[in-house]
Structures are given as structure tokens and as C-alpha cells.
Design a protein around this motif. Structure first.
Motif, PDB file in Angstrom:
ATOM      1  N   ARG A  93     -13.007  68.023  76.963  1.00  0.00           N
ATOM      2  CA  ARG A  93     -13.449  69.262  76.316  1.00  0.00           C
ATOM      3  C   ARG A  93     -12.437  69.747  75.264  1.00  0.00           C
ATOM      4  O   ARG A  93     -12.754  70.620  74.457  1.00  0.00           O
ATOM      5  CB  ARG A  93     -13.709  70.360  77.351  1.00  0.00           C
ATOM      6  CG  ARG A  93     -12.511  70.937  78.042  1.00  0.00           C
ATOM      7  CD  ARG A  93     -12.863  72.221  78.796  1.00  0.00           C
ATOM      8  NE  ARG A  93     -13.869  71.979  79.804  1.00  0.00           N
ATOM      9  CZ  ARG A  93     -13.632  71.987  81.123  1.00  0.00           C
ATOM     10  NH1 ARG A  93     -12.409  72.251  81.570  1.00  0.00           N
ATOM     11  NH2 ARG A  93     -14.596  71.770  81.982  1.00  0.00           N
ATOM     12  N   GLN A  94     -11.255  69.148  75.259  1.00  0.00           N
ATOM     13  CA  GLN A  94     -10.253  69.486  74.250  1.00  0.00           C
ATOM     14  C   GLN A  94     -10.306  68.555  73.043  1.00  0.00           C
ATOM     15  O   GLN A  94      -9.558  68.758  72.079  1.00  0.00           O
ATOM     16  CB  GLN A  94      -8.852  69.433  74.862  1.00  0.00           C
ATOM     17  CG  GLN A  94      -8.640  70.408  76.009  1.00  0.00           C
ATOM     18  CD  GLN A  94      -7.226  70.367  76.544  1.00  0.00           C
ATOM     19  OE1 GLN A  94      -6.250  70.488  75.798  1.00  0.00           O
ATOM     20  NE2 GLN A  94      -7.101  70.200  77.853  1.00  0.00           N
ATOM     21  N   PHE A  95     -11.180  67.546  73.074  1.00  0.00           N
ATOM     22  CA  PHE A  95     -11.270  66.604  71.963  1.00  0.00           C
ATOM     23  C   PHE A  95     -11.722  67.306  70.681  1.00  0.00           C
ATOM     24  O   PHE A  95     -12.579  68.185  70.706  1.00  0.00           O
ATOM     25  CB  PHE A  95     -12.265  65.479  72.294  1.00  0.00           C
ATOM     26  CG  PHE A  95     -11.671  64.347  73.104  1.00  0.00           C
ATOM     27  CD1 PHE A  95     -10.624  64.545  73.968  1.00  0.00           C
ATOM     28  CD2 PHE A  95     -12.201  63.069  72.988  1.00  0.00           C
ATOM     29  CE1 PHE A  95     -10.095  63.504  74.711  1.00  0.00           C
ATOM     30  CE2 PHE A  95     -11.683  62.010  73.730  1.00  0.00           C
ATOM     31  CZ  PHE A  95     -10.617  62.225  74.587  1.00  0.00           C
ATOM     32  N   ASP A  96     -11.152  66.891  69.556  1.00  0.00           N
ATOM     33  CA  ASP A  96     -11.590  67.388  68.252  1.00  0.00           C
ATOM     34  C   ASP A  96     -12.934  66.768  67.870  1.00  0.00           C
ATOM     35  O   ASP A  96     -13.783  67.405  67.257  1.00  0.00           O
ATOM     36  CB  ASP A  96     -10.546  67.045  67.178  1.00  0.00           C
ATOM     37  CG  ASP A  96      -9.158  67.539  67.550  1.00  0.00           C
ATOM     38  OD1 ASP A  96      -9.050  68.682  68.027  1.00  0.00           O
ATOM     39  OD2 ASP A  96      -8.186  66.778  67.385  1.00  0.00           O
ATOM     40  N   SER A  97     -13.103  65.483  68.203  1.00  0.00           N
ATOM     41  CA  SER A  97     -14.367  64.772  67.981  1.00  0.00           C
ATOM     42  C   SER A  97     -14.530  63.799  69.129  1.00  0.00           C
ATOM     43  O   SER A  97     -13.549  63.337  69.711  1.00  0.00           O
ATOM     44  CB  SER A  97     -14.349  64.019  66.650  1.00  0.00           C
ATOM     45  OG  SER A  97     -13.293  63.064  66.630  1.00  0.00           O
ATOM     46  N   GLY A 124     -12.509  59.527  71.213  1.00  0.00           N
ATOM     47  CA  GLY A 124     -12.430  60.548  70.171  1.00  0.00           C
ATOM     48  C   GLY A 124     -11.013  60.831  69.770  1.00  0.00           C
ATOM     49  O   GLY A 124     -10.141  59.959  69.854  1.00  0.00           O
ATOM     50  N   ARG A 125     -10.769  62.073  69.359  1.00  0.00           N
ATOM     51  CA  ARG A 125      -9.432  62.474  68.940  1.00  0.00           C
ATOM     52  C   ARG A 125      -9.058  63.795  69.606  1.00  0.00           C
ATOM     53  O   ARG A 125      -9.894  64.688  69.741  1.00  0.00           O
ATOM     54  CB  ARG A 125      -9.356  62.616  67.419  1.00  0.00           C
ATOM     55  CG  ARG A 125      -9.458  61.279  66.698  1.00  0.00           C
ATOM     56  CD  ARG A 125      -9.176  61.386  65.218  1.00  0.00           C
ATOM     57  NE  ARG A 125      -9.181  60.057  64.597  1.00  0.00           N
ATOM     58  CZ  ARG A 125      -8.151  59.229  64.571  1.00  0.00           C
ATOM     59  NH1 ARG A 125      -7.003  59.605  65.114  1.00  0.00           N
ATOM     60  NH2 ARG A 125      -8.248  58.049  64.010  1.00  0.00           N
ATOM     61  N   LEU A 126      -7.808  63.863  70.012  1.00  0.00           N
ATOM     62  CA  LEU A 126      -7.275  65.084  70.598  1.00  0.00           C
ATOM     63  C   LEU A 126      -6.019  65.442  69.819  1.00  0.00           C
ATOM     64  O   LEU A 126      -5.070  64.646  69.776  1.00  0.00           O
ATOM     65  CB  LEU A 126      -6.960  64.884  72.090  1.00  0.00           C
ATOM     66  CG  LEU A 126      -6.801  66.154  72.933  1.00  0.00           C
ATOM     67  CD1 LEU A 126      -7.020  65.854  74.402  1.00  0.00           C
ATOM     68  CD2 LEU A 126      -5.426  66.788  72.728  1.00  0.00           C
ATOM     69  N   ASN A 127      -6.033  66.610  69.195  1.00  0.00           N
ATOM     70  CA  ASN A 127      -4.941  67.033  68.311  1.00  0.00           C
ATOM     71  C   ASN A 127      -4.646  65.985  67.237  1.00  0.00           C
ATOM     72  O   ASN A 127      -3.492  65.716  66.884  1.00  0.00           O
ATOM     73  CB  ASN A 127      -3.674  67.324  69.121  1.00  0.00           C
ATOM     74  CG  ASN A 127      -3.847  68.520  70.042  1.00  0.00           C
ATOM     75  OD1 ASN A 127      -4.631  69.418  69.765  1.00  0.00           O
ATOM     76  ND2 ASN A 127      -3.128  68.519  71.144  1.00  0.00           N
ATOM     77  N   GLY A 128      -5.722  65.366  66.747  1.00  0.00           N
ATOM     78  CA  GLY A 128      -5.595  64.408  65.669  1.00  0.00           C
ATOM     79  C   GLY A 128      -5.279  62.990  66.086  1.00  0.00           C
ATOM     80  O   GLY A 128      -5.337  62.063  65.267  1.00  0.00           O
ATOM     81  N   GLU A 129      -4.945  62.759  67.371  1.00  0.00           N
ATOM     82  CA  GLU A 129      -4.585  61.424  67.848  1.00  0.00           C
ATOM     83  C   GLU A 129      -5.793  60.766  68.513  1.00  0.00           C
ATOM     84  O   GLU A 129      -6.515  61.395  69.292  1.00  0.00           O
ATOM     85  CB  GLU A 129      -3.446  61.506  68.869  1.00  0.00           C
ATOM     86  CG  GLU A 129      -2.200  62.195  68.371  1.00  0.00           C
ATOM     87  CD  GLU A 129      -1.364  61.311  67.472  1.00  0.00           C
ATOM     88  OE1 GLU A 129      -1.820  60.210  67.109  1.00  0.00           O
ATOM     89  OE2 GLU A 129      -0.244  61.723  67.125  1.00  0.00           O
ATOM     90  N   LYS A 130      -6.026  59.476  68.210  1.00  0.00           N
ATOM     91  CA  LYS A 130      -7.114  58.753  68.835  1.00  0.00           C
ATOM     92  C   LYS A 130      -6.843  58.587  70.326  1.00  0.00           C
ATOM     93  O   LYS A 130      -5.723  58.281  70.736  1.00  0.00           O
ATOM     94  CB  LYS A 130      -7.296  57.386  68.186  1.00  0.00           C
ATOM     95  CG  LYS A 130      -8.505  56.620  68.726  1.00  0.00           C
ATOM     96  CD  LYS A 130      -8.674  55.289  68.027  1.00  0.00           C
ATOM     97  CE  LYS A 130      -9.870  54.530  68.612  1.00  0.00           C
ATOM     98  NZ  LYS A 130     -10.017  53.186  67.997  1.00  0.00           N
TER      99      LYS A 130
END
Length: 223
Positions: A19-23, A37-43
Motif C-alpha cells: 500500500r506504500q508503493f508509488d506504482s 512496483g516502486r516504493l520511494n522511487g526504488e523498484k
């Protein structure tokens, strides 16, 4: 940048992370749910393995073969065995043993020593010094006999049903492996099941709170 995959046993343990993923994109990978996806910009990818050692080991191999993971992180809820851990707190694990694996009568080795190995504990990669020892087996119980084995013979601090199997699969594939456990119950403090049910939501919240820090430590170690 290396590919990082988090393996959890239950969907409930994945939800505070994804639920914290950006995408995010969800996949069905050989019958298992995977979130990429990405979390704080990291894959980042997360696989829900299902409970138990075989499920955990198979999904570790899937993460390596299908998702090209270079780093595996196992995160989940676990049981405490002594006063070095507290309910609701998260601890990094530095080594793990399978306490339901026993070739002692055949090989004369300690309980948990895998065939061809010399030590019953395998070692995780770690990001900090204050870590704990984990014992893994395919059982969830209040057995006094198990507690004697775990605390007096194996000297473990935490027990679960996946961690050591994930570590074994990473060992044979030469993958970096990290492990973090949140304590939902402690032996000797009443019914393990009742404690688990009472404290589960608190533990899941802790996973969500700690995941950014864990990833920062792991990614930071790689750079």
C-alpha cells in the motif's frame, strides 16, 4: 542496482508494504501472488509464498529464476522465545536453523544440520549488529518439548515457519538474504494462538512502519 524481492507468508503481511508503493502491478506467478512496483522511487517486488517451509523455498526460487532477484528480504510475524524480544517489536535475524530437520542418528550432527553441512545454523546478511537467532519448522504450537529444544539446545530467540527455508534456498543460489521478524507471541505467556490473534494487527502496523527503514538500510549497503 540489484533487484530486491520481499517474501512474506501471508497476504496480510504484504498489504502494509504494497500500500506504500508509488506504482504497482499484480501478477500471478506460478500460482502465487506477486506485486511489482516502486516504493520511494526504488523498484521492488513482493511475493506471497503461503505458510510453511516448502512454500517459502519454492517462492525464493521463483524470485530468483522468474523475477531475477539478487537480494531476498523475508519479513513476517513470528513467535518470541525469551526476554530478549518483546511483543510488537521488529528484530533483524542474523542466523537460522530448521529445528524439525534431524539427521543426528545418521550423521552424528546437531539437530538442524542440513545434509552435507557442518553447522546447524546458516547465516543471514545483516545491516546492524543487534540481531537475533531464528528457528524454523513446519509447526505452530505450544509444545513444551519444542520449547526445550529451541531454548536449551538450539539457543534460539525467535521461531517461525519460513525464514530458515528461505535462507537455505538463497544459500544454494548465492543470493543475498535479509530477515526481519515482528513478535506476535511469546512462549510461556499464555496460548500462542490467542496471543497471535490479539497482537496480529499491531504487528502488521509495525511492518508498514519499518519497511522504509529496512529498504534504506539494504539499498544503502549496496551502494
Amino acid at each position: 542496482m540489484k533487484e530486491v524481492c520481499i517474501i512474506v507468508a501471508m497476504l496480510k503481511e504484504a498489504e502494509p508494504i504494497v500500500r506504500q508503493f508509488d506504482s504497482i502491478v499484480e501478477h500471478n506467478v506460478f500460482g502465487r501472488r506477486a506485486f511489482i512496483g516502486r516504493l520511494n522511487g526504488e523498484k521492488l517486488s513482493v511475493i506471497v509464498s503461503g505458510v510453511g517451509k516448502v512454500n517459502a523455498a519454492v517462492c525464493t526460487q521463483i524470485a530468483y529464476d522468474y523475477l531475477s532477484a539478487d537480494i531476498i528480504i523475508n519479513i513476517g510475524v513470528a513467535g518470541g522465545l525469551n526476554n530478549t524480544v518483546e511483543i510488537g517489536e521488529m528484530y533483524e535475524i542474523y542466523s537460522a536453523v530448521q529445528y524439525d530437520f534431524d539427521l543426528s542418528e545418521v550423521n552424528g550432527t546437531k539437530i538442524g544440520t542440513l545434509d552435507g553441512m557442518y553447522s546447524n545454523y546458516l547465516t543471514f546478511d545483516v545491516t546492524q549488529m543487534d540481531a537475533r537467532r531464528l528457528a524454523t519448522a513446519d509447526r505452530f504450537n505450544d509444545s513444551k518439548e519444542d520449547n526445550v529444544l529451541l531454548t536449551q539446545i538450539l539457543d534460539a530467540d525467535v521461531r517461525d515457519m519460513e525464514g530458515a527455508a528461505i535462507l537455505q534456498a538463497c544459500y544454494f543460489n548465492d543470493i543475498e538474504c535479509y530477515c526481519y521478524k515482528v513478535i506476535s507471541d511469546k512462549f510461556g505467556s499464555g496460548s500462542t494462538v490467542e496471543q497471535y490473534q490479539l497482537n496480529l494487527e499491531k504487528c502488521l502496523k509495525k511492518i508498514g512502519e519499518k519497511i522504509p527503514t529496512i529498504l534504506k538500510r539494504v539499498y544503502g549497503k549496496e551502494r
